[in-house]
Design a protein around this motif. Sequence first.
Motif, PDB file in Angstrom:
ATOM      1  N   VAL A 170     -15.621  17.117  12.550  1.00 28.55           N
ATOM      2  CA  VAL A 170     -14.853  17.352  11.318  1.00 28.55           C
ATOM      3  C   VAL A 170     -14.495  18.835  11.208  1.00 28.55           C
ATOM      4  N   ARG A 171     -15.471  19.699  11.481  1.00 28.85           N
ATOM      5  CA  ARG A 171     -15.201  21.142  11.401  1.00 28.85           C
ATOM      6  C   ARG A 171     -14.135  21.547  12.423  1.00 28.85           C
ATOM      7  N   GLY A 172     -14.232  20.979  13.617  1.00 29.33           N
ATOM      8  CA  GLY A 172     -13.319  21.358  14.695  1.00 29.33           C
ATOM      9  C   GLY A 172     -11.902  20.833  14.512  1.00 29.33           C
ATOM     10  N   LEU A 173     -11.772  19.645  13.919  1.00 33.63           N
ATOM     11  CA  LEU A 173     -10.436  19.042  13.828  1.00 33.63           C
ATOM     12  C   LEU A 173      -9.733  19.307  12.501  1.00 33.63           C
ATOM     13  N   ALA A 174     -10.513  19.544  11.443  1.00 29.01           N
ATOM     14  CA  ALA A 174      -9.909  19.656  10.109  1.00 29.01           C
ATOM     15  C   ALA A 174      -8.738  20.648  10.047  1.00 29.01           C
TER      16      ALA A 174
ATOM     17  N   LEU B 233     -13.900  16.773  21.760  1.00 25.64           N
ATOM     18  CA  LEU B 233     -13.416  17.691  20.723  1.00 25.64           C
ATOM     19  C   LEU B 233     -12.652  18.904  21.263  1.00 25.64           C
ATOM     20  N   ASP B 234     -13.217  19.637  22.214  1.00 19.72           N
ATOM     21  CA  ASP B 234     -12.582  20.899  22.615  1.00 19.72           C
ATOM     22  C   ASP B 234     -11.211  20.653  23.231  1.00 19.72           C
TER      23      ASP B 234
ATOM     24  N   PRO C 147     -17.698  14.366  19.961  1.00 14.82           N
ATOM     25  CA  PRO C 147     -17.901  15.754  20.427  1.00 14.82           C
ATOM     26  C   PRO C 147     -17.628  15.903  21.924  1.00 14.82           C
ATOM     27  N   GLN C 148     -18.142  14.960  22.722  1.00 16.17           N
ATOM     28  CA  GLN C 148     -17.912  15.029  24.172  1.00 16.17           C
ATOM     29  C   GLN C 148     -16.881  13.979  24.565  1.00 16.17           C
TER      30      GLN C 148
END
Length: 347
Positions: free
Chosen positions: A162-166, A130-131, A97-98
Amino acid sequence: MSVKARAVAASYRAFYSLLLARIPETTSISIGQARLRTLPLDALGVFRSADSRLAVTLGGVRLPNPLILSSMYYDPAILARAMGLGFGAVTAKSITPQARPGHPEPNLVRVITAAGPGLVNCNGFRNPGLDAYRRMIAAMPHRVPLIVAAAGESIEDYVAVVRGLAPFGDLVEFNISSPNTALVYEWSRKPDELRRLFHTVRAVTDRPLIVKLSPDFADENERTIIPAAIEAGIRIVNYGNTRRIAEPRLSQGTGGLSGPELLPATLANLRRTRAAFGDQLEVIATGGIDSPLAALAALRAGATACGYFTGFITKGPILARMILDALSRALDRAGTTSVEEWRGSAR
Ligand SMILES: Cc1cc2nc3c(=O)[nH]c(=O)nc-3n(C[C@H](O)[C@H](O)[C@H](O)COP(=O)(O)O)c2cc1C
């Protein structure tokens, strides 16, 4: 193998043994990655096979062949290049995430094992977070399928990544097995939390999910982890990650061994998984595949696909073509029309 492919293989052998293997590992990585970023190797047809019999499906996604570049690179320029170097799919590095700086150097050393050249790393998930990574890969073309990868220390971490990259990947791998970050490696010792993790992550995306296992937990994998994954509706395992060993040259004193020393365990774990779970699972065999013989052995033993990273470094980008040509010859000899029909012939 064609004369051109043989020449490329020989020139990489010389480049690796005369230069890359003689200079400090960190320098050789920068040279290797800079060459990958800048040289348009993927414009050369020599790295790819046009044999349509080699196509397979993984989690319902079509791969032009069963070879997967295993997780290590996150730079989209390198991943995009690798997509034109013979692989059927390419895996991005596990993202957290970070942003993480990773462990201090030395975090990668070469080893010569009885089976051949390998690596030991304690990379510690150096990644932009992630961002930033979402922005980096948003516009990346997928010449072959891209597998995005997640790592974390809590269920919330995996859900976020997973939500961010999928949306940017064709498949999603989640890594519960890297030995260099205690909290990731520890997942295999927490079956109840893992069960919750699998169910929660499965609910977050409808992309095919791959769980990446550790070869250090073969009994736990068979007894609890794989059954929990199947129960949650996860149908692909990647077996597996590096093996944890002591390595005093590394900043952490321990690291993950990769390369051909892992192959016997990779094949044994593949056979064991097929024997216990039959065709309920698709299995990516990873760990020590650095020759046509090794890849064919894994596919014959029932691997759905084969992953490798260390072989890409020690044998060079031409390894994929060498394996694919050997696979085409094996299909010719067997008189079969597809790798999916031939695969598992030694089971
Ligand atoms: C320097 C380095 C970094 C790696 N980073 C990751 C990672 O971020 N996520 C992951 O799942 N595996 C990672 N791996 C493990 C590889 O993807 C692969 O599972 C392992 O190296 C065994 O395959 P091999 O023997 O073909 O290298 C890394 C391996 C190396 C050598």
